[in-house]
Design an enzyme around this catalytic site. Sequence first.
Site, mmCIF file in Angstrom:
data_model
loop_
_atom_site.group_PDB
_atom_site.id
_atom_site.type_symbol
_atom_site.label_atom_id
_atom_site.label_comp_id
_atom_site.label_asym_id
_atom_site.label_seq_id
_atom_site.Cartn_x
_atom_site.Cartn_y
_atom_site.Cartn_z
ATOM 1 N N ARG A 67 0.815 -1.222 0.000
ATOM 2 C CA ARG A 67 0.000 0.000 0.000
ATOM 3 C C ARG A 67 0.846 1.267 0.000
ATOM 4 O O ARG A 67 0.398 2.322 -0.460
ATOM 5 C CB ARG A 67 -1.013 -0.037 1.144
ATOM 6 N N GLU A 104 5.342 -11.222 15.165
ATOM 7 C CA GLU A 104 4.831 -11.848 16.393
ATOM 8 C C GLU A 104 5.345 -13.300 16.488
ATOM 9 O O GLU A 104 5.814 -13.738 17.527
ATOM 10 C CB GLU A 104 3.305 -11.822 16.346
HETATM 11 P P1 AMP Z 1 4.145 -2.902 11.746
HETATM 12 O O1 AMP Z 1 5.421 -3.475 11.185
HETATM 13 O O2 AMP Z 1 3.650 -3.662 12.938
HETATM 14 O O3 AMP Z 1 4.291 -1.408 12.022
HETATM 15 O O4 AMP Z 1 3.015 -3.100 10.644
HETATM 16 C C1 AMP Z 1 2.933 -2.216 9.593
HETATM 17 C C2 AMP Z 1 2.537 -2.890 8.301
HETATM 18 O O5 AMP Z 1 1.462 -3.794 8.487
HETATM 19 C C3 AMP Z 1 2.070 -1.844 7.316
HETATM 20 O O6 AMP Z 1 2.617 -2.148 6.032
HETATM 21 C C4 AMP Z 1 0.549 -1.922 7.336
HETATM 22 O O7 AMP Z 1 0.033 -1.794 6.037
HETATM 23 C C5 AMP Z 1 0.237 -3.285 7.946
HETATM 24 N N1 AMP Z 1 -0.736 -3.202 9.076
HETATM 25 C C6 AMP Z 1 -0.466 -3.519 10.369
HETATM 26 N N2 AMP Z 1 -1.560 -3.365 11.145
HETATM 27 C C7 AMP Z 1 -2.540 -2.931 10.334
HETATM 28 C C8 AMP Z 1 -3.927 -2.551 10.542
HETATM 29 N N3 AMP Z 1 -4.512 -2.602 11.747
HETATM 30 N N4 AMP Z 1 -4.626 -2.127 9.476
HETATM 31 C C9 AMP Z 1 -4.054 -2.062 8.247
HETATM 32 N N5 AMP Z 1 -2.766 -2.389 7.990
HETATM 33 C C10 AMP Z 1 -2.010 -2.829 9.007
#
Ligand code: AMP
Length: 183
Positions: A67, A104
């Site tokens: 995205r 995780e």
């Molecule tokens: P993180 O590495 O945990 O910061 O996760 C970020 C990535 O996961 C991004 O590329 C987001 O598009 C996706 N992502 C994680 N949680 C969500 C959520 N609640 N809604 C949409 N996309 C998410």
Amino acid sequence: MKTLTKEQKEYLLSKIRNVPDFPKPGIMFKDITTLLKDSEAFSFLIDHLFEYYKDKDLDFVAGIESRGFIFGAALADRLKKGFVPIRKKGKLPYTTISEKYALEYGFDEVEIHIDAFECEKENPNVLLIDDLIATGGTAKASINLINKSGANCKDACFIVDLTFLNGTKELDKNTEIYSVLEI
Ligand code: AMP
């Protein structure tokens, strides 16, 4: 460098759909497809990002798969800068450099081409962009990847920041963070 008013933020937030329990129970997925299909809202957001970043000393925009590609490519075109895709492992055809990060359960890995930021400048400035920051793992690995490739991740932008997960606190302090919408 303008930030949005409360009303403007509420307008954009109202265009993002909440999908409970996707992709697994307990996750509230922030679905940006409803914002993208609304031409007014999408243009408003890209116009805002252009205004925010137009006077900054940037050489490239890098988007995180997948995205981040949508917002990153639209903004790179407006800023008249090159766009670099940061991809999940095994998708890029040429020689790559990669960075692992913890999930995780297990690990994931992001990659760029080894010459992704090669240009006439020694240490080009990069704006990293993604739709959302949650725990910050993906963004942190992407910033490390940009910096170890010989470029400088000067800025990072997230359309949505799930602030209760403190993801931005994990990021390199030399990178200036802008989260358009905070939840
Ligand atoms: P993180 O590495 O945990 O910061 O996760 C970020 C990535 O996961 C991004 O590329 C987001 O598009 C996706 N992502 C994680 N949680 C969500 C959520 N609640 N809604 C949409 N996309 C998410």
